[in-house]
Design an enzyme around this catalytic site. Structure first.
Site, PDB file in Angstrom:
ATOM      1  CG  ASN A  89      -1.454   1.362   1.539  1.00 38.21           C
ATOM      2  OD1 ASN A  89      -2.403   1.822   0.920  1.00 38.21           O
ATOM      3  ND2 ASN A  89      -0.832   2.066   2.484  1.00 38.21           N
ATOM      4  CE1 TYR A 161       0.716   7.764  -6.863  1.00 41.80           C
ATOM      5  CE2 TYR A 161      -0.954   8.063  -8.566  1.00 41.80           C
ATOM      6  CZ  TYR A 161      -0.585   7.599  -7.316  1.00 41.80           C
ATOM      7  OH  TYR A 161      -1.513   6.980  -6.516  1.00 41.80           O
ATOM      8  CE  LYS A 165       0.424   4.105  -7.058  1.00 48.70           C
ATOM      9  NZ  LYS A 165       0.637   3.299  -5.866  1.00 48.70           N
ATOM     10  CB  VAL A 194      -9.246   7.608  -1.074  1.00 49.33           C
ATOM     11  CG1 VAL A 194      -9.615   7.373   0.379  1.00 49.33           C
ATOM     12  CG2 VAL A 194      -9.701   6.439  -1.935  1.00 49.33           C
ATOM     13  CB  THR A 196      -5.622   9.863   2.165  1.00 52.86           C
ATOM     14  OG1 THR A 196      -5.155  10.071   0.815  1.00 52.86           O
ATOM     15  CG2 THR A 196      -6.505   8.627   2.217  1.00 52.86           C
TER      16      THR A 196
HETATM   17  N1  LIG Z   1      -5.719   8.769  -1.996  1.00 52.72           N
HETATM   18  C1  LIG Z   1      -6.036   8.528  -3.245  1.00 52.72           C
HETATM   19  O1  LIG Z   1      -6.920   9.203  -3.830  1.00 52.72           O
HETATM   20  C2  LIG Z   1      -5.377   7.399  -3.999  1.00 52.72           C
HETATM   21  C3  LIG Z   1      -5.826   7.123  -5.296  1.00 52.72           C
HETATM   22  C4  LIG Z   1      -5.253   6.056  -6.004  1.00 52.72           C
HETATM   23  C5  LIG Z   1      -4.251   5.313  -5.409  1.00 52.72           C
HETATM   24  N2  LIG Z   1      -3.812   5.619  -4.157  1.00 52.72           N
HETATM   25  C6  LIG Z   1      -2.744   4.783  -3.599  1.00 52.72           C
HETATM   26  O2  LIG Z   1      -3.128   4.302  -2.328  1.00 52.72           O
HETATM   27  C7  LIG Z   1      -1.971   4.092  -1.512  1.00 52.72           C
HETATM   28  C8  LIG Z   1      -2.183   4.779  -0.174  1.00 52.72           C
HETATM   29  O3  LIG Z   1      -2.425   6.154  -0.434  1.00 52.72           O
HETATM   30  P1  LIG Z   1      -2.977   7.182   0.665  1.00 52.72           P
HETATM   31  O4  LIG Z   1      -3.923   8.074  -0.025  1.00 52.72           O
HETATM   32  O5  LIG Z   1      -3.370   6.466   1.894  1.00 52.72           O
HETATM   33  O6  LIG Z   1      -1.616   8.010   0.914  1.00 52.72           O
HETATM   34  P2  LIG Z   1      -1.091   8.815   2.174  1.00 52.72           P
HETATM   35  O7  LIG Z   1      -2.217   9.313   2.998  1.00 52.72           O
HETATM   36  O8  LIG Z   1      -0.122   9.806   1.628  1.00 52.72           O
HETATM   37  O9  LIG Z   1      -0.306   7.687   3.013  1.00 52.72           O
HETATM   38  C9  LIG Z   1       0.819   7.082   2.428  1.00 52.72           C
HETATM   39  C10 LIG Z   1       1.349   6.033   3.376  1.00 52.72           C
HETATM   40  O10 LIG Z   1       2.460   5.407   2.736  1.00 52.72           O
HETATM   41  C11 LIG Z   1       3.578   5.496   3.627  1.00 52.72           C
HETATM   42  N3  LIG Z   1       4.808   5.464   2.860  1.00 52.72           N
HETATM   43  C12 LIG Z   1       5.145   6.167   1.747  1.00 52.72           C
HETATM   44  N4  LIG Z   1       6.362   5.818   1.335  1.00 52.72           N
HETATM   45  C13 LIG Z   1       6.827   4.890   2.205  1.00 52.72           C
HETATM   46  C14 LIG Z   1       8.007   4.141   2.327  1.00 52.72           C
HETATM   47  N5  LIG Z   1       9.013   4.291   1.465  1.00 52.72           N
HETATM   48  N6  LIG Z   1       8.121   3.254   3.326  1.00 52.72           N
HETATM   49  C15 LIG Z   1       7.135   3.078   4.223  1.00 52.72           C
HETATM   50  N7  LIG Z   1       5.983   3.770   4.180  1.00 52.72           N
HETATM   51  C16 LIG Z   1       5.834   4.659   3.174  1.00 52.72           C
HETATM   52  C17 LIG Z   1       3.362   6.761   4.414  1.00 52.72           C
HETATM   53  O11 LIG Z   1       4.160   6.769   5.572  1.00 52.72           O
HETATM   54  P3  LIG Z   1       4.522   8.149   6.364  1.00 52.72           P
HETATM   55  O12 LIG Z   1       3.316   8.483   7.207  1.00 52.72           O
HETATM   56  O13 LIG Z   1       5.727   7.794   7.162  1.00 52.72           O
HETATM   57  O14 LIG Z   1       4.781   9.192   5.325  1.00 52.72           O
HETATM   58  C18 LIG Z   1       1.871   6.620   4.694  1.00 52.72           C
HETATM   59  O15 LIG Z   1       1.654   5.698   5.726  1.00 52.72           O
HETATM   60  C19 LIG Z   1      -0.787   4.627  -2.311  1.00 52.72           C
HETATM   61  O16 LIG Z   1      -0.114   3.577  -2.941  1.00 52.72           O
HETATM   62  C20 LIG Z   1      -1.448   5.522  -3.343  1.00 52.72           C
HETATM   63  O17 LIG Z   1      -0.669   5.662  -4.514  1.00 52.72           O
HETATM   64  C21 LIG Z   1      -4.352   6.640  -3.434  1.00 52.72           C
END
Ligand SMILES: NC(=O)c1ccc[n+]([C@@H]2O[C@H](COP(=O)([O-])OP(=O)(O)OC[C@H]3O[C@@H](n4cnc5c(N)ncnc54)[C@H](OP(=O)(O)O)[C@@H]3O)[C@@H](O)[C@H]2O)c1
Length: 238
Positions: A89, A161, A165, A194, A196
């Site tokens: 994730n 990005y 992906k 989402v 976040t």
């Molecule tokens: N939100 C959206 O709309 C959306 C849409 C499509 C896909 N996604 C995908 O969903 C996934 C989660 O996204 P999110 O929205 O929850 O993002 P987020 O709120 O930015 O959270 C990202 C998480 O990944 C961790 N992380 C990033 N790089 C890391 C690394 N090298 N090692 C360990 N932890 C790491 C961060 O840790 P820290 O807290 O330490 O920074 C955090 O826990 C991602 O892969 C993202 O690409 C999200």
């Protein structure tokens, strides 16, 4: 050692990853290992789940670190003797925040850093954990991808990005092909847009909605799909 299935989630301290941990932890037959690169944040997340009556373990994992990944694999083997589920994730979206919105502004350092986080980390985790899954003849790997990586729907911007992906989806296909004769099922999913830190406050989905398909794929029955891309529990095109 435990009879419960062990589920490892990267980037479990916040956002979609935290919600995936929560939803998986509600299942009686699973034990969740919430990984976080910052152990204090991981512990805080575990405490939050404990306050909801959910018992989860944590492990410090910088998902780009070969040393951390190797330590995780060893700890899983020693502590539980198994790993059953891996949800890749953790991810970063760096383009816009660095003013590199256009492909013409994309810098190689940003591309490399994004690939390290979003592709090479998941690849190394699979290399380290699939041998443990093979020992039990069971595994579920969920790669949290994005519609931004759909070639059939490719738009402009977000270059690093999007590259990452697309590549993560390639990893899903390669793993699924090499594991086709096993019960290790590998799939990509898109959570949608989402709310976040990454998605921002204008996003149209809750974390509960964003996590649902990942949890469904993490708990597929043995006859479930492999090598596919899903959103809202339905296949989508590459
Ligand atoms: N939100 C959206 O709309 C959306 C849409 C499509 C896909 N996604 C995908 O969903 C996934 C989660 O996204 P999110 O929205 O929850 O993002 P987020 O709120 O930015 O959270 C990202 C998480 O990944 C961790 N992380 C990033 N790089 C890391 C690394 N090298 N090692 C360990 N932890 C790491 C961060 O840790 P820290 O807290 O330490 O920074 C955090 O826990 C991602 O892969 C993202 O690409 C999200």
């Amino acid at each position: 050692m435990t009879d419960k299935r062990i589920a490892v989630v990267t980037g479990g301290n916040r956002g979609i990853g935290f919600e995936i941990c929560r939803q998986l932890a509600r299942r009686e037959d699973l034990h969740v290992v919430l990984t976080s690169r910052d152990i204090a944040k991981g512990q805080a997340a575990v405490q939050k789940l404990a306050s909801e009556g959910l018992e989860v373990s944590t492990f410090q994992l910088e998902a780009t670190s070969a040393a951390d990944i190797s330590a995780l694999a060893q700890w899983l083997e020693q502590t539980y003797g198994r790993v059953d589920i891996l949800v890749n994730n953790a991810g970063v979206l760096l383009d816009q925040q660095r003013g590199q919105g256009s492909v013409f502004a994309a810098e190689i350092d940003t591309l490399k850093e994004t690939m390290d986080n979003n592709v090479y980390g998941p690849l190394q985790l699979c290399q380290a954990l699939v041998p443990l899954m093979k020992k039990n003849g069971y595994g579920r790997i969920v790669n949290v991808s994005s519609g931004m990586g759909q070639l059939g729907d490719m738009g402009g911007g977000y270059t690093a990005y999007r590259f990452s992906k697309v590549s993560l989806n390639a990893l899903t296909r390669i793993l699924a092909a090499e594991l086709h004769d096993s019960l290790i099922l590998v799939n990509s999913m898109c959570p949608g847009w989402v709310k976040t830190d990454m998605g921002g406050p204008s996003a149209n989905r809750t974390v509960e909605q964003g996590a649902d398909t990942a949890v469904w794929l993490a708990t597929l029955p043995n006859e479930g799909p492999s090598g596919m891309f899903f959103r809202d529990r339905s296949p989508i095109s590459w």
